[in-house]
Design an enzyme around this catalytic site. Structure first.
Site, PDB file in Angstrom:
ATOM      1  N   GLU A  77       3.958  14.683   2.569  1.00 56.63           N
ATOM      2  CA  GLU A  77       2.898  15.579   2.089  1.00 56.63           C
ATOM      3  C   GLU A  77       2.190  15.005   0.847  1.00 56.63           C
ATOM      4  O   GLU A  77       1.002  15.245   0.641  1.00 56.63           O
ATOM      5  CB  GLU A  77       3.505  16.964   1.815  1.00 56.63           C
ATOM      6  CG  GLU A  77       2.515  18.072   1.584  1.00 56.63           C
ATOM      7  CD  GLU A  77       1.440  18.227   2.660  1.00 56.63           C
ATOM      8  OE1 GLU A  77       1.725  17.995   3.857  1.00 56.63           O
ATOM      9  OE2 GLU A  77       0.296  18.573   2.285  1.00 56.63           O
ATOM     10  N   HIS A  83       1.381  11.850   0.282  1.00 56.62           N
ATOM     11  CA  HIS A  83       0.304  10.984   0.776  1.00 56.62           C
ATOM     12  C   HIS A  83      -0.856  11.828   1.322  1.00 56.62           C
ATOM     13  O   HIS A  83      -2.021  11.518   1.104  1.00 56.62           O
ATOM     14  CB  HIS A  83       0.797  10.103   1.941  1.00 56.62           C
ATOM     15  CG  HIS A  83       1.860   9.124   1.584  1.00 56.62           C
ATOM     16  ND1 HIS A  83       3.133   9.199   2.084  1.00 56.62           N
ATOM     17  CD2 HIS A  83       1.829   8.017   0.798  1.00 56.62           C
ATOM     18  CE1 HIS A  83       3.848   8.181   1.629  1.00 56.62           C
ATOM     19  NE2 HIS A  83       3.088   7.462   0.844  1.00 56.62           N
ATOM     20  N   GLN A  90       5.628  -7.354  -2.712  1.00 56.00           N
ATOM     21  CA  GLN A  90       6.038  -6.491  -3.823  1.00 56.00           C
ATOM     22  C   GLN A  90       7.529  -6.152  -3.779  1.00 56.00           C
ATOM     23  O   GLN A  90       7.997  -5.352  -4.582  1.00 56.00           O
ATOM     24  CB  GLN A  90       5.158  -5.236  -3.904  1.00 56.00           C
ATOM     25  CG  GLN A  90       5.329  -4.238  -2.782  1.00 56.00           C
ATOM     26  CD  GLN A  90       4.304  -3.112  -2.870  1.00 56.00           C
ATOM     27  OE1 GLN A  90       3.118  -3.295  -2.576  1.00 56.00           O
ATOM     28  NE2 GLN A  90       4.726  -1.930  -3.291  1.00 56.00           N
ATOM     29  N   ASP A  92       4.085   6.704  -9.097  1.00 58.86           N
ATOM     30  CA  ASP A  92       4.186   5.314  -9.557  1.00 58.86           C
ATOM     31  C   ASP A  92       3.200   5.170 -10.721  1.00 58.86           C
ATOM     32  O   ASP A  92       2.133   4.582 -10.571  1.00 58.86           O
ATOM     33  CB  ASP A  92       3.828   4.359  -8.416  1.00 58.86           C
ATOM     34  CG  ASP A  92       4.809   4.472  -7.272  1.00 58.86           C
ATOM     35  OD1 ASP A  92       5.926   3.981  -7.406  1.00 58.86           O
ATOM     36  OD2 ASP A  92       4.445   5.087  -6.248  1.00 58.86           O
ATOM     37  N   MET A  99       8.301  13.745  -4.215  1.00 55.80           N
ATOM     38  CA  MET A  99       8.223  13.260  -2.825  1.00 55.80           C
ATOM     39  C   MET A  99       8.114  11.744  -2.806  1.00 55.80           C
ATOM     40  O   MET A  99       7.380  11.162  -3.598  1.00 55.80           O
ATOM     41  CB  MET A  99       7.016  13.870  -2.130  1.00 55.80           C
ATOM     42  CG  MET A  99       7.204  15.335  -1.860  1.00 55.80           C
ATOM     43  SD  MET A  99       5.875  15.973  -0.835  1.00 55.80           S
ATOM     44  CE  MET A  99       6.287  17.711  -0.912  1.00 55.80           C
TER      45      MET A  99
HETATM   46  O1  PAF Z   1       2.375   2.858  -3.782  1.00 55.63           O
HETATM   47  C1  PAF Z   1       2.452   2.219  -2.706  1.00 55.63           C
HETATM   48  O2  PAF Z   1       2.732   2.767  -1.643  1.00 55.63           O
HETATM   49  C2  PAF Z   1       2.211   0.725  -2.722  1.00 55.63           C
HETATM   50  O3  PAF Z   1       2.683   0.149  -3.898  1.00 55.63           O
HETATM   51  C3  PAF Z   1       0.742   0.353  -2.490  1.00 55.63           C
HETATM   52  C4  PAF Z   1      -0.155   0.863  -3.602  1.00 55.63           C
HETATM   53  C5  PAF Z   1       0.272   0.901  -1.160  1.00 55.63           C
HETATM   54  C6  PAF Z   1       0.595  -1.174  -2.464  1.00 55.63           C
HETATM   55  O4  PAF Z   1       1.370  -1.741  -1.454  1.00 55.63           O
END
Ligand code: PAF
Length: 279
Positions: A35, A37, A61, A150, A184
């Site tokens: 949710e 996203h 990453q 994040d 979440m």
């Molecule tokens: O936050 C995330 O899901 C990832 O770090 C992103 C911004 C899609 C980059 O891969």
């Protein structure tokens, strides 16, 4: 909803829409949508005529001993969720095209990437900034929407677009939480029921520091202690870091004399969880 896999096709779609005068939004994700996203999609829709979402589990990453291989993936489910929320284009590139053989170029946002998660995940934010820069060049959005969960990532991306003069507005939205307070995250799928219960201490810890700040405590060392005391109640929780930093520069703050953020990462039975909140 149209699904696009090729970079060229995505660039052509975006260029065509821009030429037709449309305002474009991008919601970059690594999939396994929740949710949180989907609320970014709602905001993107408010800010643009057309919404693209990218789903790409970005290998650069993840560190060598991190969870790239086992990161949860379910494209059919994601596709259905994105479509039901009105995403216009789902961009699902292949890693081999995103990172062509011999690729040598990366984006580093030096100072902001150094502390907090960056201190424990070398190369992580370089991977994030690089893939988001690529996604911006491919999808050519006017606006891109990210979650504040994040928080360091958000600040890094806002600095990247500023420093590189990218014509993209990077918008951050407050973290969406389960009703008991757990932030979440796709990685919550790793948690057992007992671990989920213990993970509730994370948002409680942030709330304890915030309550103390609201009652007048200005010394961040004291606020930190409050939060750490709550986390110490969880017998399977190991704190990786817990810092109170300036909300803009992410430099440590000793007293609360400007907007500040408590940011933390913990391991719960070896599963890494992050969270943060304003003080
Ligand atoms: O936050 C995330 O899901 C990832 O770090 C992103 C911004 C899609 C980059 O891969």
């Amino acid at each position: 909803m149209r699904q696009i896999e090729s970079i060229r096709e995505m660039q052509e779609w975006s260029a065509g829409q821009r030429l037709a005068g449309k305002r474009l939004a991008l919601v970059p994700t690594m999939g396994y949508l929740h949710e949180g996203h989907l609320s970014l999609v709602d905001e993107a829709r408010r800010r643009a005529d057309l919404v693209a979402m990218s789903i790409f589990v970005n290998p650069t990453q993840f560190g060598p001993n991190e969870d790239f291989e086992k990161y949860p993936r379910d494209l059919p489910r994601d596709r259905a969720l994105a479509e039901s929320r009105g995403v216009d284009v789902l961009f699902v590139p292949a890693a081999a095209e995103m990172y062509p053989p011999g690729d040598q170029t990366a984006v580093t946002v030096a100072q902001l990437s150094r502390g907090l998660c960056g201190a424990f995940r070398p190369g992580h934010f370089r991977g994030v900034a690089t893939v988001v820069a690529k996604l911006f060049l491919i999808a050519q959005p006017h606006v891109a929407v990210f979650g504040e969960k994040d928080y360091q990532q958000l600040k890094i991306l806002q600095r990247m677009v500023r420093d590189l003069h990218m014509p993209v507005e990077v918008v951050g939205l407050p973290t969406l939480r389960e009703k008991e307070g757990l932030a979440m995250s796709s990685r919550n799928a790793y948690l057992s029921e007992a671990e989920r219960m213990e993970a509730l201490n994370i948002s409680r810890a942030i709330a304890a520091a915030r309550d103390a700040a609201q009652s007048g405590e200005r010394r961040t060392a004291a606020l930190r202690e409050r939060a750490l005391a709550v986390l110490a109640e969880g017998k399977n929780t190991v704190v990786q870091y817990l810092e109170i930093v300036d909300a803009g520069t992410l430099e440590p703050a000793e007293v609360l004399d400007r907007p500040a953020r408590l940011i933390l990462a913990v391991y719960l039975n070896g599963k890494r969880l992050i969270d943060n909140g304003p003080l």
